[in-house]
Write a protein that holds these residues in place. Structure first.
Motif, mmCIF file in Angstrom:
data_model
loop_
_atom_site.group_PDB
_atom_site.id
_atom_site.type_symbol
_atom_site.label_atom_id
_atom_site.label_comp_id
_atom_site.label_asym_id
_atom_site.label_seq_id
_atom_site.Cartn_x
_atom_site.Cartn_y
_atom_site.Cartn_z
ATOM 1 N N PRO A 193 0.825 -1.206 0.000
ATOM 2 C CA PRO A 193 0.000 0.000 0.000
ATOM 3 C C PRO A 193 0.862 1.261 0.000
ATOM 4 N N ALA A 194 0.374 2.271 -0.688
ATOM 5 C CA ALA A 194 1.104 3.531 -0.743
ATOM 6 C C ALA A 194 1.153 4.160 0.644
ATOM 7 N N PRO A 195 2.298 4.763 1.006
ATOM 8 C CA PRO A 195 2.390 5.369 2.337
ATOM 9 C C PRO A 195 1.407 6.526 2.488
ATOM 10 N N GLN A 196 0.901 6.685 3.697
ATOM 11 C CA GLN A 196 -0.030 7.769 3.981
ATOM 12 C C GLN A 196 0.699 9.100 3.847
ATOM 13 N N ARG A 197 0.128 10.014 3.091
ATOM 14 C CA ARG A 197 0.779 11.294 2.851
ATOM 15 C C ARG A 197 0.049 12.398 3.610
ATOM 16 N N SER A 198 0.812 13.326 4.141
ATOM 17 C CA SER A 198 0.225 14.472 4.828
ATOM 18 C C SER A 198 -0.583 15.310 3.855
ATOM 19 N N LYS A 199 -1.663 15.895 4.341
ATOM 20 C CA LYS A 199 -2.503 16.731 3.496
ATOM 21 C C LYS A 199 -1.963 18.150 3.489
ATOM 22 N N THR A 246 1.737 21.767 5.136
ATOM 23 C CA THR A 246 0.433 21.366 5.641
ATOM 24 C C THR A 246 -0.401 22.589 6.020
ATOM 25 N N THR A 270 9.508 9.292 1.445
ATOM 26 C CA THR A 270 8.142 9.428 0.940
ATOM 27 C C THR A 270 7.591 10.846 1.034
ATOM 28 N N GLU A 271 8.092 11.651 1.989
ATOM 29 C CA GLU A 271 7.637 13.039 2.054
ATOM 30 C C GLU A 271 8.495 13.847 3.006
ATOM 31 N N THR A 279 10.808 4.927 4.204
ATOM 32 C CA THR A 279 10.563 3.511 4.418
ATOM 33 C C THR A 279 11.786 2.726 3.975
#
Length: 260
Positions: free
Chosen positions: A13-19, A34, A97-98, A111
């Motif tokens: 699954p794609a890593p959760q990204r901050s909005k 953010t 990832t971010e 990751t």
């Protein structure tokens, strides 16, 4: 005779990204501002205005602009701190990832799993060292300025803020960078990363309590009354550190159970 293709392995699954708003990329990862950053920028600007007015009383409404420029300078330093983490993490084989600029400053997510204590140490230490290097650069520029004006005051503020961010992040407790350094040292000594995580997590709780005690006790030792704003800010930071330390302890214990 018919043949069938082997089933493909499902992609992770794609890593959760901050909005928030993506403003660029570093180390192949998006740089995200953010929504909470705008609240932080507003609050910090208002808090810094009285200091600007005391140092430069003739600015009038321009004090708000100077305070906001300082906030931008501060978060620019936070961004460079996180960019240093990201570049070293990628160099050590991690998938970044971010990079996020947030209410609390910022964070870098990656990751891949740190394979050695040295990896964790290098990724962690480069952030605070970046701030200390920036502090030195701002300080030398301030010392070289022939006159004291608003730009030189910003240079002094840049030196002071980066020195504080660098030194504070070196405190030995998770979730601070110093906590990851401590985790790596214990990992190297014991051979167990989970032990390092739990030790650094408990150290983080000590740091959290120390932040609040600093705001309460130091003024009394100086014969003064604690400033309510400093106490509330220290309590907020302490609560954030306590929560992060607790999460680190829980993660370390969970990894210990899963690995036996």
């Amino acid at each position: 005779m018919t043949t069938s293709e082997p089933a493909s392995t499902p992609a992770p699954p794609a890593p959760q990204r901050s909005k928030g708003f993506v403003i660029g990329r570093v180390a192949g990862a998006p740089v995200i501002v953010t929504r909470s950053w705008f609240l932080a920028a507003f609050v910090l600007t208002i808090l810094f205005v009285p200091n600007v007015q005391n140092l430069a009383p003739g600015l009038g409404a321009g004090a708000y602009l100077v305070a906001f420029v300082f906030v931008l300078l501060l978060f620019g330093s936070v961004f460079l701190h996180e960019a240093a983490h990201a570049l070293v993490a990628r160099a050590r084989g991690q998938n970044v990832t971010e990079l996020a600029v947030t209410l609390w400053g910022g964070h870098t997510a990656y990751t891949g799993g740190l394979g050695r204590p040295l990896d964790g140490f290098l990724v962690a230490v480069v952030g605070p060292l970046t701030n200390l290097a920036l502090a030195a650069g701002f300080w030398f520029a301030y010392q070289a300025s022939p006159v004291l004006n608003v730009p030189t005051l910003l240079l002094f503020a840049g030196a002071a803020s980066n020195a504080f961010v660098g030194a504070f992040n070196l405190l030995p407790g998770l979730p601070l960078d110093g906590g990851q350094i401590l985790e790596s040292v214990v990992w190297a000594v014991t051979g167990k990363r989970t032990t390092g995580t739990v030790v650094a997590g408990w150290a983080g709780r000590v740091v959290a309590v120390g932040v609040l005690l600093w705001a309460l006790v130091v003024p009394f030792l100086r014969g003064a009354t604690p400033d309510i704003t400093n106490v509330l800010l220290s309590a907020l930071i302490g609560a954030f550190l306590w929560a992060g330390a607790g999460a680190a302890i829980a993660n370390g214990r969970r990894r210990r159970r899963s690995t036996g």
